[in-house]
Design a protein around this motif. Structure first.
Motif, mmCIF file in Angstrom:
data_model
loop_
_atom_site.group_PDB
_atom_site.id
_atom_site.type_symbol
_atom_site.label_atom_id
_atom_site.label_comp_id
_atom_site.label_asym_id
_atom_site.label_seq_id
_atom_site.Cartn_x
_atom_site.Cartn_y
_atom_site.Cartn_z
ATOM 1 N N TYR A 219 30.368 37.943 60.341
ATOM 2 C CA TYR A 219 31.485 37.851 59.397
ATOM 3 C C TYR A 219 30.944 37.737 57.978
ATOM 4 C CZ TYR A 219 33.818 37.181 63.776
ATOM 5 O OH TYR A 219 34.266 37.369 65.059
ATOM 6 N N VAL A 220 31.430 38.651 57.121
ATOM 7 C CA VAL A 220 30.896 38.748 55.759
ATOM 8 C C VAL A 220 32.035 38.857 54.743
ATOM 9 C CG1 VAL A 220 28.728 39.764 56.504
ATOM 10 C CG2 VAL A 220 30.643 41.276 55.989
ATOM 11 N N VAL A 221 33.144 38.228 55.013
ATOM 12 C CA VAL A 221 34.359 38.422 54.218
ATOM 13 C C VAL A 221 34.200 37.890 52.787
ATOM 14 C CG1 VAL A 221 35.438 36.246 54.919
ATOM 15 C CG2 VAL A 221 36.877 38.191 54.298
ATOM 16 N N ASP A 222 34.841 38.562 51.861
ATOM 17 C CA ASP A 222 34.846 38.170 50.454
ATOM 18 C C ASP A 222 36.273 38.338 49.932
ATOM 19 O OD1 ASP A 222 34.248 37.663 47.772
ATOM 20 O OD2 ASP A 222 33.768 39.780 47.399
ATOM 21 N N PRO A 223 36.904 37.255 49.458
ATOM 22 C CA PRO A 223 36.372 35.900 49.254
ATOM 23 C C PRO A 223 36.324 35.108 50.557
ATOM 24 C CG PRO A 223 38.667 35.973 48.626
ATOM 25 C CD PRO A 223 38.294 37.383 48.970
ATOM 26 N N LEU A 224 35.625 33.972 50.509
ATOM 27 C CA LEU A 224 35.487 33.145 51.700
ATOM 28 C C LEU A 224 36.817 32.530 52.125
ATOM 29 C CD1 LEU A 224 32.161 31.262 50.839
ATOM 30 C CD2 LEU A 224 32.447 33.379 52.161
ATOM 31 N N PHE A 225 37.703 32.283 51.165
ATOM 32 C CA PHE A 225 39.029 31.726 51.431
ATOM 33 C C PHE A 225 40.075 32.708 50.925
ATOM 34 C CE2 PHE A 225 36.017 28.325 51.040
ATOM 35 C CZ PHE A 225 36.328 27.457 52.083
ATOM 36 N N PHE A 226 41.094 32.964 51.724
ATOM 37 C CA PHE A 226 42.122 33.945 51.386
ATOM 38 C C PHE A 226 43.458 33.457 51.939
ATOM 39 C CE2 PHE A 226 39.575 35.138 55.083
ATOM 40 C CZ PHE A 226 40.519 35.151 56.102
ATOM 41 N N PRO A 227 44.566 34.016 51.500
ATOM 42 C CA PRO A 227 45.868 33.548 51.990
ATOM 43 C C PRO A 227 45.977 33.643 53.512
ATOM 44 C CG PRO A 227 46.163 34.962 50.083
ATOM 45 C CD PRO A 227 44.716 35.051 50.462
ATOM 46 N N HIS B 250 46.347 41.236 57.310
ATOM 47 C CA HIS B 250 45.032 40.654 57.015
ATOM 48 C C HIS B 250 44.314 41.432 55.912
ATOM 49 C CE1 HIS B 250 41.233 38.591 57.545
ATOM 50 N NE2 HIS B 250 40.637 39.761 57.682
ATOM 51 N N GLY B 251 44.256 42.743 56.046
ATOM 52 C CA GLY B 251 43.541 43.542 55.056
ATOM 53 C C GLY B 251 44.125 43.418 53.662
ATOM 54 N N ILE B 252 45.454 43.454 53.565
ATOM 55 C CA ILE B 252 46.098 43.346 52.262
ATOM 56 C C ILE B 252 45.916 41.938 51.689
ATOM 57 C CG2 ILE B 252 48.291 43.451 51.036
ATOM 58 C CD1 ILE B 252 47.203 46.173 51.791
ATOM 59 N N ALA B 253 45.987 40.901 52.538
ATOM 60 C CA ALA B 253 45.818 39.525 52.058
ATOM 61 C C ALA B 253 44.433 39.314 51.470
ATOM 62 C CB ALA B 253 46.071 38.540 53.198
ATOM 63 N N GLU C 141 40.852 40.910 44.565
ATOM 64 C CA GLU C 141 41.090 41.663 43.333
ATOM 65 C C GLU C 141 42.032 40.953 42.372
ATOM 66 O OE1 GLU C 141 39.263 44.223 42.891
ATOM 67 O OE2 GLU C 141 38.476 44.237 44.946
ATOM 68 N N GLY C 142 42.550 39.774 42.761
ATOM 69 C CA GLY C 142 43.462 39.048 41.899
ATOM 70 C C GLY C 142 44.807 39.728 41.746
ATOM 71 N N MET C 143 45.238 40.436 42.792
ATOM 72 C CA MET C 143 46.498 41.163 42.737
ATOM 73 C C MET C 143 47.650 40.239 43.108
ATOM 74 S SD MET C 143 45.212 44.642 44.632
ATOM 75 C CE MET C 143 46.721 45.527 44.317
ATOM 76 N N GLN C 144 48.733 40.338 42.393
ATOM 77 C CA GLN C 144 49.915 39.522 42.640
ATOM 78 C C GLN C 144 51.061 40.423 43.099
ATOM 79 O OE1 GLN C 144 50.091 36.134 42.361
ATOM 80 N NE2 GLN C 144 47.910 36.092 41.854
ATOM 81 N N PHE C 145 51.637 40.065 44.260
ATOM 82 C CA PHE C 145 52.813 40.771 44.749
ATOM 83 C C PHE C 145 54.019 39.847 44.641
ATOM 84 C CE2 PHE C 145 49.203 42.567 47.187
ATOM 85 C CZ PHE C 145 49.267 43.866 46.711
ATOM 86 N N GLU C 146 55.195 40.434 44.719
ATOM 87 C CA GLU C 146 56.421 39.645 44.595
ATOM 88 C C GLU C 146 56.480 38.560 45.657
ATOM 89 O OE1 GLU C 146 61.188 40.534 44.717
ATOM 90 O OE2 GLU C 146 59.894 41.974 43.696
ATOM 91 N N THR C 147 56.031 38.899 46.872
ATOM 92 C CA THR C 147 55.942 37.938 47.979
ATOM 93 C C THR C 147 54.485 37.842 48.404
ATOM 94 O OG1 THR C 147 58.157 38.520 48.753
ATOM 95 C CG2 THR C 147 56.708 37.378 50.307
ATOM 96 N N GLU C 148 53.953 36.629 48.507
ATOM 97 C CA GLU C 148 52.550 36.484 48.918
ATOM 98 C C GLU C 148 52.366 36.972 50.344
ATOM 99 O OE1 GLU C 148 49.178 33.236 48.253
ATOM 100 O OE2 GLU C 148 50.651 32.569 49.722
ATOM 101 N N ILE C 149 51.352 37.763 50.546
ATOM 102 C CA ILE C 149 51.039 38.310 51.870
ATOM 103 C C ILE C 149 49.917 37.485 52.474
ATOM 104 C CG2 ILE C 149 50.232 40.336 53.133
ATOM 105 C CD1 ILE C 149 51.409 42.042 50.830
ATOM 106 N N GLU C 150 50.179 36.862 53.613
ATOM 107 C CA GLU C 150 49.184 36.039 54.302
ATOM 108 C C GLU C 150 48.571 36.790 55.476
ATOM 109 O OE1 GLU C 150 50.647 32.239 55.465
ATOM 110 O OE2 GLU C 150 50.616 31.463 53.426
#
Length: 351
Positions: free
Chosen positions: A74-82, A193-196, A202-211
């Motif tokens: 597992y090499v995910v970036d960032p380490l913490f995500f929604p 998962h991929g979109i979250a 990338e610091g992208m903001q959507f109208e509804t947070e995607i977890e």
């Protein structure tokens, strides 16, 4: 430099060729190049019958019982995500691979490659998250290893896990068991998962947070089996998404699969993000979604059991009599198109 390399350098887009002299990010993206790498390097070098099954884990004979063994990194970036973090991902991802073989998860190893300069508190948070995930998934972390690499060479922390599970039944759950007439059932919506992860990076903001849909699947599989569902095949939909998972089943099982676009659940926020960014949700990674292929007679009971466990399960397709190894999708207006593996990388690396 070859013409292919010059074109690749100029466009930043991997070409659908298999003779690259150096590894590209797309070789780890879950698509065609990754499968070519596995077939031409690893499968060719490590050739043995257990590896050739092409399953999520190897089912091994051991002291009169059956042991299922699998490994992942597992090499995910960032380490913490929604919706999760690399620690949860490392535990659930390995547990889910065991579950897809019909095994009960038992033991897990965890090896950490840590980058110099990583805050100790960050590592503590990852470890505590892994512990909570292991308790929830019913698996024990029993051994591990730690390495530290120089700053700039580790991207925070990489985690490798190996999981062992027990096979407590005589059923063989594998793409080779799939037959025409089987129904394809998915346990929930795809692409979160991929979109979250991408939005967090990338610091992208959507109208509804995607977890992220990150979740353990072993208890669900166990409930299906306890209730006598005749499961022919299971596949968790990670890198490469739903499309690649179904293509792997069709090619390994030598069957054809037809899915219906209107039946595939995609949440409004994910669909909107994909339309804005030009992505196809069929290829976006998931970490808590799987397909279950069962005979028609068991489809209603499968959906009922999944929904009793709070999964919004639905039928998305069937196994057909057509060209072996082919996956097609019937669109919203009735047109049918072939679903193929990606040749390159649709998203920035998310796992």
């Amino acid at each position: 430099m070859t013409m292919a390399e010059e074109n690749n350098k100029a466009t930043g887009c991997p070409l659908p060729l298999s003779n690259y002299p150096r590894i590209l990010l797309a070789h780890g993206g879950g698509g065609r190049l990754m499968h070519q790498l596995i077939d031409e390097i690893f499968r060719a070098s490590f050739d043995n019958p257990d590896l050739e099954t092409g399953h999520d884990g190897a089912i091994l004979g051991w002291s009169g019982n059956k042991l299922v063994f699998t490994t992942d990194s597992y090499v995910v970036d960032p380490l913490f995500f929604p919706g999760g973090d690399i620690g949860m991902l490392a535990v659930y991802g390995t547990v889910n691979d065991l579950a897809m073989c019909g095994a009960r998860p038992r033991y897990l190893s965890a090896s950490f490659i840590i980058e110099e300069g990583l805050p100790v508190e960050t590592l503590r948070m990852v470890a505590e998250s892994m512990h909570r995930a292991a308790v929830e998934a019913g698996i024990a972390i029993v051994t591990g290893d730690t390495k530290v690499v120089e700053h700039g060479h580790g991207h925070g922390v990489f985690i490798n896990t190996a999981g062992a599970g027990s096979l407590e039944h005589d059923r063989y759950i594998h793409p080779s068991k799939v037959v025409p007439g089987d129904v394809v059932i998915i346990n929930g919506d795809i692409g979160r998962h991929g979109i979250a992860v991408m939005s967090a990076r990338e610091g992208m903001q959507f109208e509804t947070e995607i977890e992220s849909d990150l979740a353990p699947l072993a208890a669900t599989v166990a409930r299906l089996m306890e209730n006598g569902v005749e499961i022919h095949c299971l596949r968790d939909l990670t890198r490469g998404g739903l499309a690649t998972g179904l293509i792997e089943i069709a090619q390994t099982g030598k069957v054809s699969v037809v899915i219906e676009e209107k039946s595939i659940p995609v949440s409004g926020p994910v669909r909107g993000a994909c339309e804005m960014l030009g992505y196809d949700p069929l290829y976006i990674a998931n970490e808590g979604r799987f397909v279950c292929l069962v005979p028609e007679k068991d489809s209603g009971r499968t959906i009922e059991i999944m929904r009793s466990l709070s999964w919004p399960a639905t039928i998305i397709g069937r196994v057909g009599e057509g060209q072996l190894g082919l996956v097609t999708m019937i669109g919203a207006i009735g047109a049918e198109r072939i679903i193929d593996m990606l040749s390159g990388e649709q998203l920035p690396r998310i796992c």
